[in-house]
Design an enzyme around this catalytic site. Structure first.
Site, mmCIF file in Angstrom:
data_model
loop_
_atom_site.group_PDB
_atom_site.id
_atom_site.type_symbol
_atom_site.label_atom_id
_atom_site.label_comp_id
_atom_site.label_asym_id
_atom_site.label_seq_id
_atom_site.Cartn_x
_atom_site.Cartn_y
_atom_site.Cartn_z
ATOM 1 N N LYS A 26 0.836 -1.215 0.000
ATOM 2 C CA LYS A 26 0.000 0.000 0.000
ATOM 3 C C LYS A 26 0.867 1.261 0.000
ATOM 4 O O LYS A 26 0.649 2.168 -0.786
ATOM 5 C CB LYS A 26 -0.902 0.043 1.250
ATOM 6 C CG LYS A 26 -1.860 -1.107 1.388
ATOM 7 C CD LYS A 26 -2.729 -0.970 2.633
ATOM 8 C CE LYS A 26 -1.950 -1.003 3.943
ATOM 9 N NZ LYS A 26 -1.297 -2.301 4.230
ATOM 10 N N ARG A 85 11.354 -2.280 11.090
ATOM 11 C CA ARG A 85 10.320 -1.769 11.996
ATOM 12 C C ARG A 85 10.058 -2.758 13.129
ATOM 13 O O ARG A 85 10.065 -3.964 12.912
ATOM 14 C CB ARG A 85 9.021 -1.557 11.196
ATOM 15 C CG ARG A 85 8.663 -0.104 11.016
ATOM 16 C CD ARG A 85 7.590 0.094 9.972
ATOM 17 N NE ARG A 85 6.315 -0.531 10.309
ATOM 18 C CZ ARG A 85 5.252 -0.472 9.496
ATOM 19 N NH1 ARG A 85 5.320 0.165 8.344
ATOM 20 N NH2 ARG A 85 4.133 -1.057 9.852
HETATM 21 P P1 AP5 Z 1 4.901 -1.609 1.872
HETATM 22 O O1 AP5 Z 1 4.569 -0.773 0.695
HETATM 23 O O2 AP5 Z 1 5.704 -1.018 2.957
HETATM 24 O O3 AP5 Z 1 3.580 -2.321 2.421
HETATM 25 P P2 AP5 Z 1 2.319 -1.743 3.189
HETATM 26 O O4 AP5 Z 1 1.125 -2.364 2.594
HETATM 27 O O5 AP5 Z 1 2.378 -0.259 3.287
HETATM 28 O O6 AP5 Z 1 2.592 -2.430 4.595
HETATM 29 P P3 AP5 Z 1 2.545 -1.826 6.067
HETATM 30 O O7 AP5 Z 1 3.272 -2.790 6.965
HETATM 31 O O8 AP5 Z 1 2.983 -0.409 6.087
HETATM 32 O O9 AP5 Z 1 1.065 -1.928 6.341
HETATM 33 P P4 AP5 Z 1 0.358 -1.922 7.645
HETATM 34 O O10 AP5 Z 1 -0.964 -1.716 7.120
HETATM 35 O O11 AP5 Z 1 0.489 -3.096 8.509
HETATM 36 O O12 AP5 Z 1 1.144 -0.779 8.473
HETATM 37 P P5 AP5 Z 1 0.760 0.727 8.793
HETATM 38 O O13 AP5 Z 1 2.003 1.509 8.833
HETATM 39 O O14 AP5 Z 1 -0.358 1.175 7.941
HETATM 40 O O15 AP5 Z 1 5.655 -2.925 1.300
HETATM 41 C C1 AP5 Z 1 6.127 -3.929 2.197
HETATM 42 C C2 AP5 Z 1 7.527 -4.391 1.741
HETATM 43 O O16 AP5 Z 1 7.403 -5.119 0.517
HETATM 44 C C3 AP5 Z 1 8.507 -3.253 1.445
HETATM 45 O O17 AP5 Z 1 9.789 -3.654 1.842
HETATM 46 C C4 AP5 Z 1 8.435 -3.083 -0.075
HETATM 47 O O18 AP5 Z 1 9.635 -2.582 -0.613
HETATM 48 C C5 AP5 Z 1 8.132 -4.496 -0.553
HETATM 49 N N1 AP5 Z 1 7.268 -4.541 -1.729
HETATM 50 C C6 AP5 Z 1 6.192 -3.732 -2.013
HETATM 51 N N2 AP5 Z 1 5.609 -4.086 -3.172
HETATM 52 C C7 AP5 Z 1 6.319 -5.171 -3.638
HETATM 53 C C8 AP5 Z 1 6.201 -6.010 -4.789
HETATM 54 N N3 AP5 Z 1 5.241 -5.800 -5.703
HETATM 55 N N4 AP5 Z 1 7.084 -7.021 -4.929
HETATM 56 C C9 AP5 Z 1 8.076 -7.227 -3.999
HETATM 57 N N5 AP5 Z 1 8.229 -6.466 -2.882
HETATM 58 C C10 AP5 Z 1 7.370 -5.455 -2.706
HETATM 59 O O19 AP5 Z 1 0.189 0.579 10.272
HETATM 60 C C11 AP5 Z 1 1.041 0.191 11.340
HETATM 61 C C12 AP5 Z 1 0.227 0.116 12.611
HETATM 62 O O20 AP5 Z 1 -0.338 1.412 12.920
HETATM 63 C C13 AP5 Z 1 -0.984 -0.831 12.582
HETATM 64 O O21 AP5 Z 1 -0.625 -2.146 12.865
HETATM 65 C C14 AP5 Z 1 -1.877 -0.189 13.650
HETATM 66 O O22 AP5 Z 1 -1.440 -0.526 14.940
HETATM 67 C C15 AP5 Z 1 -1.633 1.297 13.455
HETATM 68 N N6 AP5 Z 1 -2.602 1.917 12.534
HETATM 69 C C16 AP5 Z 1 -2.316 2.536 11.345
HETATM 70 N N7 AP5 Z 1 -3.433 2.981 10.762
HETATM 71 C C17 AP5 Z 1 -4.469 2.644 11.585
HETATM 72 C C18 AP5 Z 1 -5.882 2.823 11.520
HETATM 73 N N8 AP5 Z 1 -6.469 3.423 10.463
HETATM 74 N N9 AP5 Z 1 -6.626 2.320 12.533
HETATM 75 C C19 AP5 Z 1 -6.046 1.718 13.583
HETATM 76 N N10 AP5 Z 1 -4.735 1.503 13.704
HETATM 77 C C20 AP5 Z 1 -3.933 1.967 12.718
HETATM 78 MG MG MG Z 2 2.751 1.121 4.856
#
Ligand code: AP5
Ligand code: MG
Ligand code: ZN
Length: 214
Positions: free
Chosen positions: A13, A160
């Protein structure tokens, strides 16, 4: 153009949202990045969020809904924005719809980046994030020019805290329970689009551009 990115943790994402924001010149709003910045700066919000995040749990809806509702009312959101990591629950989606309706607006697209659970744990253990600017890389799929150093700002790269395999599994469980229902929600709203997130980063982006239009 107002876009929601849906998908499991690690689906890509953030990677795709950054590319969309750049191409279409709209802000990238990541609630995860906002929480991480608050943790780094030691704010009250950061202190509240950290415990949940470290455990792989969602931060309570009330800590995130107003934050996003206020953010999308800012001036730079006039031509649209891409939401990454929000909404993550049905109540968050309803609150967003409500906030937009008050402004006479609605979302245009919810793009679901599909990646099976088997691929996720492996992907996350290779992710590296810049401590200074938040840029993300992957040791195999999106490497930096120099090991451990951010290409964009020269900051150092870390794994992370919540990307450890046990925590990733927990986050996947939370995703299936609380966030996956949004796929039906946005299907019913008529704005859901699916892309295959297992192909190369540039090819995923190509699929997204086909949906959004050049
Ligand atoms: P990346 O693009 O970083 O993936 P992502 O989908 O953004 O994953 P996140 O871990 O950031 O998602 P998340 O939803 O768990 O975390 P968030 O920060 O939102 O890609 C992942 C890896 O793969 C990278 O190394 C990239 O280079 C690689 N990659 C990407 N595409 C690829 C491809 N096509 N092929 C190969 N490799 C690829 O949230 C963190 C925490 O915050 C949550 O757990 C929660 O506690 C809290 N939080 C955030 N938002 C909310 C909310 N709205 N409500 C409640 N809690 C929330
Ligand atoms: Mg992310
Ligand atoms: Zn950086």
């Amino acid at each position: 153009m107002k876009i929601i990115m849906l998908g499991a943790p690690g689906a890509g994402k953030g990677t795709q949202a950054k590319k969309i924001a750049e191409k279409y010149a709209i802000p990238h709003i990541s609630t995860g990045d906002i929480f991480r910045a608050n943790i780094k700066n030691g704010t009250e919000l950061g202190q509240k969020a950290k415990g949940y995040m470290d455990q792989g749990l969602l931060v309570p809806d009330e800590l995130v809904v107003d934050l996003v509702a206020d953010r999308v009312k800012q001036d730079d959101c006039k031509n649209g924005y891409v939401l990454d990591g929000f909404p993550r629950t049905i109540p968050q989606a309803e609150a967003l719809d409500h906030a937009l309706a008050e402004m006479g607006e609605k979302m245009d697209y919810a793009i679901n980046v599909e990646v099976p659970d088997e691929n996720i744990v492996n992907r996350m253990s290779g992710r590296r994030a810049c401590v200074d600017c938040g840029a993300t890389y992957h040791i195999v799929y999106a490497p930096t020019k120099e090991d451990g150093v951010c290409d964009k700002c020269g900051g150092s790269l870390i794994l992370r805290d919540d990307d450890k395999p046990e925590t990733v599994k927990k986050r996947l469980g939370v995703y299936h329970d609380q966030t996956q229902p949004l796929i039906d929600y946005y299907t019913n709203a008529g704005i859901l689009k699916e892309v295959d997130g297992t192909i190369e980063i540039e090819d995923v982006f190509g699929e997204i551009v086909k949906i959004l239009g050049a």
